[in-house]
Design an enzyme around this catalytic site. Structure first.
Site, PDB file in Angstrom:
ATOM      1  N   GLU A 228       5.821   6.315  -9.297  1.00 41.45           N
ATOM      2  CA  GLU A 228       4.403   5.961  -9.129  1.00 41.45           C
ATOM      3  C   GLU A 228       3.753   6.890  -8.109  1.00 41.45           C
ATOM      4  O   GLU A 228       2.624   7.351  -8.282  1.00 41.45           O
ATOM      5  CB  GLU A 228       4.260   4.505  -8.660  1.00 41.45           C
ATOM      6  CG  GLU A 228       4.697   3.481  -9.679  1.00 41.45           C
ATOM      7  CD  GLU A 228       4.421   2.051  -9.229  1.00 41.45           C
ATOM      8  OE1 GLU A 228       3.426   1.808  -8.539  1.00 41.45           O
ATOM      9  OE2 GLU A 228       5.221   1.153  -9.577  1.00 41.45           O
TER      10      GLU A 228
ATOM     11  N   HIS B 137       0.474   0.785 -13.204  1.00 44.10           N
ATOM     12  CA  HIS B 137       1.221  -0.404 -13.619  1.00 44.10           C
ATOM     13  C   HIS B 137       2.708  -0.047 -13.732  1.00 44.10           C
ATOM     14  O   HIS B 137       3.051   0.998 -14.298  1.00 44.10           O
ATOM     15  CB  HIS B 137       0.682  -0.883 -14.976  1.00 44.10           C
ATOM     16  CG  HIS B 137       1.377  -2.097 -15.480  1.00 44.10           C
ATOM     17  ND1 HIS B 137       1.105  -3.361 -14.986  1.00 44.10           N
ATOM     18  CD2 HIS B 137       2.365  -2.250 -16.391  1.00 44.10           C
ATOM     19  CE1 HIS B 137       1.893  -4.233 -15.590  1.00 44.10           C
ATOM     20  NE2 HIS B 137       2.671  -3.578 -16.447  1.00 44.10           N
TER      21      HIS B 137
ATOM     22  N   GLY C 198      -9.356  -5.518 -21.003  1.00 48.32           N
ATOM     23  CA  GLY C 198      -8.103  -6.255 -21.175  1.00 48.32           C
ATOM     24  C   GLY C 198      -7.226  -6.173 -19.928  1.00 48.32           C
ATOM     25  O   GLY C 198      -7.585  -5.524 -18.944  1.00 48.32           O
ATOM     26  N   VAL C 199      -6.078  -6.830 -19.989  1.00 46.85           N
ATOM     27  CA  VAL C 199      -5.132  -6.752 -18.874  1.00 46.85           C
ATOM     28  C   VAL C 199      -4.127  -5.638 -19.182  1.00 46.85           C
ATOM     29  O   VAL C 199      -3.330  -5.758 -20.116  1.00 46.85           O
ATOM     30  CB  VAL C 199      -4.404  -8.111 -18.670  1.00 46.85           C
ATOM     31  CG1 VAL C 199      -3.340  -7.986 -17.586  1.00 46.85           C
ATOM     32  CG2 VAL C 199      -5.413  -9.186 -18.296  1.00 46.85           C
TER      33      VAL C 199
ATOM     34  N   ASN D  99      -5.930   2.449 -12.822  1.00 44.27           N
ATOM     35  CA  ASN D  99      -4.931   1.502 -12.317  1.00 44.27           C
ATOM     36  C   ASN D  99      -3.542   2.095 -12.524  1.00 44.27           C
ATOM     37  O   ASN D  99      -3.344   2.939 -13.394  1.00 44.27           O
ATOM     38  CB  ASN D  99      -5.046   0.181 -13.095  1.00 44.27           C
ATOM     39  CG  ASN D  99      -4.091  -0.876 -12.587  1.00 44.27           C
ATOM     40  OD1 ASN D  99      -3.934  -1.051 -11.366  1.00 44.27           O
ATOM     41  ND2 ASN D  99      -3.431  -1.579 -13.494  1.00 44.27           N
TER      42      ASN D  99
ATOM     43  N   ASN E 220       1.441   3.063  -2.663  1.00 45.08           N
ATOM     44  CA  ASN E 220       0.699   4.009  -3.519  1.00 45.08           C
ATOM     45  C   ASN E 220      -0.485   4.594  -2.768  1.00 45.08           C
ATOM     46  O   ASN E 220      -0.762   5.796  -2.865  1.00 45.08           O
ATOM     47  CB  ASN E 220       0.239   3.330  -4.809  1.00 45.08           C
ATOM     48  CG  ASN E 220       1.330   3.314  -5.859  1.00 45.08           C
ATOM     49  OD1 ASN E 220       1.652   4.350  -6.427  1.00 45.08           O
ATOM     50  ND2 ASN E 220       1.917   2.154  -6.089  1.00 45.08           N
TER      51      ASN E 220
ATOM     52  N   ASP F 201      -9.943  -1.127 -18.767  1.00 49.90           N
ATOM     53  CA  ASP F 201     -10.938  -1.659 -19.690  1.00 49.90           C
ATOM     54  C   ASP F 201     -10.940  -3.182 -19.556  1.00 49.90           C
ATOM     55  O   ASP F 201     -10.366  -3.710 -18.593  1.00 49.90           O
ATOM     56  CB  ASP F 201     -10.686  -1.164 -21.130  1.00 49.90           C
ATOM     57  CG  ASP F 201      -9.400  -1.719 -21.722  1.00 49.90           C
ATOM     58  OD1 ASP F 201      -8.755  -2.565 -21.076  1.00 49.90           O
ATOM     59  OD2 ASP F 201      -9.050  -1.308 -22.844  1.00 49.90           O
TER      60      ASP F 201
ATOM     61  N   ARG G 220      -6.424  -8.660  -8.339  1.00 47.77           N
ATOM     62  CA  ARG G 220      -7.539  -9.438  -8.878  1.00 47.77           C
ATOM     63  C   ARG G 220      -7.942  -8.813 -10.206  1.00 47.77           C
ATOM     64  O   ARG G 220      -7.943  -7.581 -10.348  1.00 47.77           O
ATOM     65  CB  ARG G 220      -8.769  -9.405  -7.949  1.00 47.77           C
ATOM     66  CG  ARG G 220      -8.505  -9.734  -6.510  1.00 47.77           C
ATOM     67  CD  ARG G 220      -7.973 -11.128  -6.286  1.00 47.77           C
ATOM     68  NE  ARG G 220      -8.822 -12.178  -6.796  1.00 47.77           N
ATOM     69  CZ  ARG G 220      -8.394 -13.436  -6.985  1.00 47.77           C
ATOM     70  NH1 ARG G 220      -7.151 -13.764  -6.746  1.00 47.77           N
ATOM     71  NH2 ARG G 220      -9.226 -14.343  -7.435  1.00 47.77           N
TER      72      ARG G 220
ATOM     73  N   GLY H 266       0.779  -1.238   0.000  1.00 46.23           N
ATOM     74  CA  GLY H 266       0.000   0.000   0.000  1.00 46.23           C
ATOM     75  C   GLY H 266       0.809   1.285   0.000  1.00 46.23           C
ATOM     76  O   GLY H 266       0.358   2.304   0.516  1.00 46.23           O
TER      77      GLY H 266
HETATM   78  C1  GRF Z   1       3.016  -1.186  -7.680  1.00 48.60           C
HETATM   79  O1  GRF Z   1       4.229  -1.500  -8.301  1.00 48.60           O
HETATM   80  C2  GRF Z   1       1.952  -0.967  -8.728  1.00 48.60           C
HETATM   81  O2  GRF Z   1       2.449  -0.407  -9.902  1.00 48.60           O
HETATM   82  C3  GRF Z   1       1.465  -2.360  -8.976  1.00 48.60           C
HETATM   83  O3  GRF Z   1       1.482  -2.985  -7.722  1.00 48.60           O
HETATM   84  C4  GRF Z   1       2.443  -2.351  -6.891  1.00 48.60           C
HETATM   85  C5  GRF Z   1       1.745  -1.908  -5.652  1.00 48.60           C
HETATM   86  O4  GRF Z   1       2.627  -1.419  -4.687  1.00 48.60           O
HETATM   87  N1  GRF Z   1       0.168  -2.332  -9.605  1.00 48.60           N
HETATM   88  P1  GRF Z   1       2.076  -0.770  -3.357  1.00 48.60           P
HETATM   89  O5  GRF Z   1       1.203  -1.812  -2.656  1.00 48.60           O
HETATM   90  O6  GRF Z   1       1.320   0.459  -3.699  1.00 48.60           O
HETATM   91  O7  GRF Z   1       3.304  -0.479  -2.535  1.00 48.60           O
END
Ligand code: GRF
Length: 220
Positions: free
Chosen positions: A179, A114, A148-149, A112, A19, A146, A96, A17
């Site tokens: 991020e 990534h 797709g992945v 999201n 982010n 959307d 998920r 967590g």
């Molecule tokens: C991050 O690298 C994000 O890009 C990916 O999952 C990770 C989550 O990290 N989708 P955190 O739980 O926010 O530290």
């Protein structure tokens, strides 16, 4: 900012967590026209749940192992989100896949992050894949979800170099730092109503563009 109603966010996270934490921090500093009204995790041990509780944010643990189908699990998540009246669903390390049911319930309202420069390296373990491929740059991408992945319309990307002695961990840490900057920024643009999606292109009203180019290794 003014007295405008804040955009209500539901953050979905399965892991540590960080982010989520960056969104909590920016929101507490008054830098976001958005507030997290709920954090949902499918993983009872998620650090994200602890971080949310520490910040006084309502949490909901919906363990996917207790559901027979993805749709039933998604139905429970949708109900949780609807109950708090969240307007934007922020996936932050949510491990998920989102079903069609979920997408239909919140059209263009799910985003999201990534850890690669999409469309390169969708899926899992992408830092390691970028290193093994020999890519010279990687980065991170915030996008609408959307069917797709990791394929939805891209809102913002940040680029980081890959060094010859990088490990999966060192690259992941360099990407994660970015991020934590671009995810709150994307949320703020949405809160300000500055995002327009045309076909699959996302336009940010009144935003600047990056000038110049990068090479890695650098050249004179
Ligand atoms: C991050 O690298 C994000 O890009 C990916 O999952 C990770 C989550 O990290 N989708 P955190 O739980 O926010 O530290």
């Amino acid at each position: 900012m003014g007295t405008k109603q804040k955009l209500r966010l539901a953050v979905l996270a399965s892991g540590s967590g960080t982010n989520l934490q960056s969104i909590i921090d920016q929101s507490q500093q008054g830098l976001l026209d958005a507030e997290i009204c709920l954090v949902i995790s499918n993983n009872p041990g998620a650090g994200a749940l602890t971080r949310a509780a520490q910040a006084g944010i309502k949490t909901l643990c919906i363990n996917h192992r207790e559901f027979d189908t993805r749709e039933e699990f998604d139905r429970a998540v949708i109900a949780g989100v609807q109950k708090v009246g969240a307007e934007l669903i922020v996936l932050a390390g949510f491990m998920r896949i989102i079903s069609a049911l979920f997408l239909q319930a919140f059209p263009q309202k799910i985003i999201n992050i990534h850890p690669s420069l999409l469309p390169s390296f969708p899926g899992l373990h992408v830092q390691q894949k970028a290193i093994e491929y020999g890519a010279k740059f990687s980065g991170c991408t915030v996008h609408f979800v959307d069917s797709g992945v990791d394929t939805g319309p891209i809102i913002i990307q940040a680029v980081v170099p890959i060094f010859h002695d990088d490990s999966e961990e060192t690259l992941a840490a360099r990407i994660l730092e970015q991020e934590h900057k671009i995810y709150p920024q994307a949320i703020q643009w949405i809160a300000e109503g500055r995002i327009k999606i045309v076909d699959r292109q996302v336009q940010i009203i009144d935003s600047g563009s990056t000038e110049g180019t990068l090479t890695n290794p650098s050249i004179p």
